[in-house]
Motif scaffolding. Structure first.
Motif, PDB file in Angstrom:
ATOM      1  N   ASN A  27       0.142   5.914   3.934  1.00 21.74           N
ATOM      2  CA  ASN A  27       1.270   6.115   4.856  1.00 21.74           C
ATOM      3  C   ASN A  27       2.013   7.406   4.541  1.00 21.74           C
ATOM      4  O   ASN A  27       2.384   8.153   5.450  1.00 21.74           O
ATOM      5  N   SER A  28       2.233   7.660   3.279  1.00 24.47           N
ATOM      6  CA  SER A  28       2.915   8.885   2.876  1.00 24.47           C
ATOM      7  C   SER A  28       2.100  10.120   3.233  1.00 24.47           C
ATOM      8  O   SER A  28       2.657  11.148   3.622  1.00 24.47           O
ATOM      9  N   LYS A  56      -1.899   1.827  -0.013  1.00 19.30           N
ATOM     10  CA  LYS A  56      -1.326   1.766   1.333  1.00 19.30           C
ATOM     11  C   LYS A  56      -0.118   2.690   1.443  1.00 19.30           C
ATOM     12  O   LYS A  56       0.046   3.400   2.431  1.00 19.30           O
ATOM     13  N   LEU A  57       0.722   2.659   0.427  1.00 16.83           N
ATOM     14  CA  LEU A  57       1.875   3.552   0.411  1.00 16.83           C
ATOM     15  C   LEU A  57       1.417   5.013   0.411  1.00 16.83           C
ATOM     16  O   LEU A  57       1.975   5.845   1.132  1.00 16.83           O
ATOM     17  N   CYS A  58       0.394   5.316  -0.380  1.00 19.48           N
ATOM     18  CA  CYS A  58      -0.148   6.680  -0.421  1.00 19.48           C
ATOM     19  C   CYS A  58      -0.679   7.101   0.948  1.00 19.48           C
ATOM     20  O   CYS A  58      -0.431   8.217   1.398  1.00 19.48           O
ATOM     21  N   TYR A 107      -5.109  -0.657  -7.047  1.00 22.27           N
ATOM     22  CA  TYR A 107      -3.756  -0.270  -6.655  1.00 22.27           C
ATOM     23  C   TYR A 107      -3.607  -0.366  -5.133  1.00 22.27           C
ATOM     24  O   TYR A 107      -3.123   0.562  -4.489  1.00 22.27           O
ATOM     25  N   GLU A 136       5.635   3.622 -10.709  1.00 20.67           N
ATOM     26  CA  GLU A 136       6.095   3.236  -9.364  1.00 20.67           C
ATOM     27  C   GLU A 136       6.808   4.390  -8.653  1.00 20.67           C
ATOM     28  O   GLU A 136       7.883   4.243  -8.092  1.00 20.67           O
ATOM     29  N   ASP A 149      -1.643  -2.003  -2.931  1.00 25.92           N
ATOM     30  CA  ASP A 149      -0.336  -1.748  -2.319  1.00 25.92           C
ATOM     31  C   ASP A 149       0.062  -0.284  -2.471  1.00 25.92           C
ATOM     32  O   ASP A 149       0.610   0.321  -1.548  1.00 25.92           O
ATOM     33  N   TYR A 150      -0.227   0.245  -3.630  1.00 24.34           N
ATOM     34  CA  TYR A 150       0.114   1.646  -3.858  1.00 24.34           C
ATOM     35  C   TYR A 150      -0.735   2.569  -2.978  1.00 24.34           C
ATOM     36  O   TYR A 150      -0.252   3.581  -2.487  1.00 24.34           O
ATOM     37  N   LYS A 195       2.474  10.757   6.977  1.00 24.03           N
ATOM     38  CA  LYS A 195       3.803  11.337   7.214  1.00 24.03           C
ATOM     39  C   LYS A 195       3.869  12.776   6.711  1.00 24.03           C
ATOM     40  O   LYS A 195       4.431  13.652   7.358  1.00 24.03           O
ATOM     41  N   ASN A 219       6.439   9.887  -1.090  1.00 17.75           N
ATOM     42  CA  ASN A 219       7.267  10.574  -0.101  1.00 17.75           C
ATOM     43  C   ASN A 219       8.590  11.054  -0.703  1.00 17.75           C
ATOM     44  O   ASN A 219       9.360  11.702  -0.029  1.00 17.75           O
ATOM     45  N   GLU A 274       7.215   6.959  -5.704  1.00 27.37           N
ATOM     46  CA  GLU A 274       6.904   7.035  -4.279  1.00 27.37           C
ATOM     47  C   GLU A 274       6.456   8.445  -3.934  1.00 27.37           C
ATOM     48  O   GLU A 274       7.114   9.428  -4.285  1.00 27.37           O
TER      49      GLU A 274
END
Length: 190
Positions: A75-76, A71-73, A66, A143, A68-69, A79, A147, A145
């Motif tokens: 970044n989130s 990376k999103l995790c 996962y 999918e 891409d996921y 933040k 955040n 998010e």
């Protein structure tokens, strides 16, 4: 959402048996738990290192699967650390996983921990790891998010996974505190 603990556990069981991958994760975690228990008598250092490798490999497998996921995790999470206000949040959940990873390594290598405490630690940590893997799998497949608190916590299964994981960790912490107090007073007065 005013659901009982049994409702939350029901959501988790429905999700576990809803797809082949979650059943495979269950079997894998149970197998790993069984091997850890079997190794209690043998105390083979190579097996202990192998178990740590498996845990790290499992986490790396999730990271690669996962990407891409993840990376999103990440970044989130960064933040969220800056905006962290209320509990339960995914930021705390990821830090719990880091803490659990450190504690499982400590449990494997510490020769002073009794057999009973080791088994209790293995049960708690295996359950927490399993629930975390279900959390990542469910979040990625839907999918969701990280955040978006509304998106994350309107899903009853995800909310249940996080809350039950936190409950297991709290039980482990309380048990560990009382267990240490018991051992301390037993040594002092025996």
């Amino acid at each position: 959402m005013k659901e009982t603990i049994f409702d939350k556990i029901g959501y988790i069981f429905k999700y576990i048996f809803s797809s082949a991958i979650t059943v495979e994760l269950l079997i894998f975690c149970l197998l790993l738990f069984t091997l850890l228990i079997i190794n209690l008598k043998r105390r083979n250092i190579l097996l202990n290192l192998g178990f740590i490798g498996i845990y790290i490999g499992l986490l790396l497998g999730v990271l690669v699967s996962y990407n891409d996921y993840v990376k999103l995790c990440f970044n989130s999470t960064i933040k969220g650390i800056m905006q962290y206000i209320y509990f339960p949040s995914t930021i705390v959940y990821f830090f719990i996983m880091l803490f659990v990873s450190i504690m499982i390594i400590y449990t494997i290598f510490n020769k002073k921990i009794t057999m009973f405490k080791r088994i209790f630690n293995y049960i708690c940590f295996s359950l927490i790891y399993f629930l975390f893997l279900l959390f990542v799998t469910l979040s990625a497949s839907n999918e969701i998010e990280l955040n978006s608190m509304k998106q994350l916590y309107t899903n009853s299964t995800i909310l249940s996974l996080v809350q039950i994981s936190n409950l297991i960790l709290l039980i482990w912490i309380i048990f560990t505190i009382f267990y240490r107090l018991y051992c301390y007073f037993k040594k002092k007065y025996d």
